[in-house]
Design a protein around this motif. Sequence first.
Motif, PDB file in Angstrom:
ATOM      1  N   VAL A  88       0.840  -1.190   0.000  1.00  0.00           N
ATOM      2  CA  VAL A  88       0.000   0.000   0.000  1.00  0.00           C
ATOM      3  C   VAL A  88       0.877   1.243   0.000  1.00  0.00           C
ATOM      4  N   LEU A  95       5.454   7.406   5.594  1.00  0.00           N
ATOM      5  CA  LEU A  95       6.755   6.840   5.956  1.00  0.00           C
ATOM      6  C   LEU A  95       6.953   7.019   7.453  1.00  0.00           C
ATOM      7  N   LEU A 107      11.877  -2.163   6.125  1.00  0.00           N
ATOM      8  CA  LEU A 107      11.050  -2.561   7.271  1.00  0.00           C
ATOM      9  C   LEU A 107      10.231  -3.837   7.037  1.00  0.00           C
ATOM     10  N   ARG A 156       8.582   1.079  -0.662  1.00  0.00           N
ATOM     11  CA  ARG A 156       8.266   0.267   0.517  1.00  0.00           C
ATOM     12  C   ARG A 156       7.105  -0.673   0.217  1.00  0.00           C
TER      13      ARG A 156
END
Lengths: 266, 272
Positions: A88, A95, A107, A156
């Motif tokens: 997503v 962030l 992460l 990410r």
Amino acid sequence: MNVTAPLIEVEKLEAWYGRRRILNGVDFAVNPGEIRVIMGGSGSGKSTLLRHLLGLHKPRSGTVRLLGVDIARASERQMLDVRRQIGVSFQGGALLTSLSVGDNVALPLREHTNLDEATIRIMSRLKLEVVNLGGFQDLMPAQLSGGMIKRTALARAIAMDPKLLFFDEPSAGLDPVVSAELDELILRLRDALRMTIVVVTHELESAFKIADTITVLDQGDILMTGTVDAVRHSDNERIQDLLNRRPREIQVDADAYLKRLTEEAA
Amino acid sequence: MPRALHDMNALIRPLESLGRATIGSLAGMGYAAVLLGESLYFSVAGWRIGQPLRPRAVAEQMRQIGVDALPIVVLLALTIGIMLGIQFIAALSAFGAQSQVVVAVAKSVTREFGALITAILVAGRSGSALAARIGSMSVSQEVDALATMGIEPVRYLAAPALLAMLVMLPALTIFADAVAIGGAALYSSPALNITPSAYVMQTLSLLEPGDVWQGIAKSAVFAVLITLIGVSTGFSVAGGAEGVGRATTRAVVLSICWIIVVDMIFSYFLNR
């Protein structure tokens, strides 16, 4: 799971905020490999629909199935499996401000894989290269521009090579060049990584450029789902209003108007 | 008739808001209890469902909550110790009972002041920091992002803080006890015509383990209170930057109120 089965299936989804109904029994399905754009004006319920698709809200009535799993009935373990397969990118990036760009991208890998630190570093830098942010891994989110934040969020989101990618308002708050670059990036991701992508936006231009199919949402109802051409040539008045930036005609109900003005408690 | 209706309203409104506030605070307590349960669950069994508690995160919280608070704890505990020395010497010399200063300071510091001062300080430092951090993370959708990444926000944000607080607050309390007694020794020993080290030796011989345990037990309860109030107000932030500010204030005020009330209740039951 059958390969051609839809990755997202929503049936008769209703959502309420207090006494206000936001979604009126929405049916919605996204097939593997497509780029679906959810379009609609402010207050059309598209953010609420997205929050349900992400499993952030449990549906009050109706069902939401992600990758074949009914999120209202899924166990924690099943939910975790689903979440490892979706990525997503939030509107404001979301962030973690306490982590560097590289650590933000790393992460999900650190949390969900047992890879060693060197591999994680290489993988997260690879993802940053994909979004043209190679070499920026040591910056903190506060040092990034709006476009860089969105691209980092995208890096990410794709860190775990998800099957399904959600993108909330990719072009909101960006200049036209940067938002065009993001559109290109989304198209490249689908072609290179074979992802199914759901984009929520109110930007017509970017919607028409990236979409395979478009779902138009208005005041909690789906007006239509169709290809770009079908939407462009739809004879639905509300859709044409949206496309041609025509203001809505607001009909005033005299009784309701008076009641709102004089009512004591909401 | 409209007049009567108006009077009725004037009567009902306060009741209504009282009812709302009651339900609101009950809901808050329920939410805090859920957070406590989840945090403990993730700490003990999180690794089984793919949500392990990271020792690194706990260590980082321990540093922020405990180690970083050391200088200010030392300063305050020393001051409180000296202050108690002054007061007890003044009060007890009126009865010619100056020699009782040692036991009075020893018991009041270990049973009450060490735990209370440390907890109030940590509530102001770390309770507010937890609320502000988690609050601003909820506002900027970072909490949502964690959840969609499959990282349980409670496991990632609340559980490490709870564990760190449970270790560090009692540790800080013991530390504060020692420093406060040291402070009292510095001030009172000249007045009592003994050396500071004799004062400390006398304190050690007068203290019972139960006295120190009382303070430690309380500080563990305060640790749970501070964390839960900080974390739950943080997670329930709504309304942007202003909401974060309000949550921070609320966390500190609520924590300190609860600390003092719970302290009183504990003192009552432990000293019957």
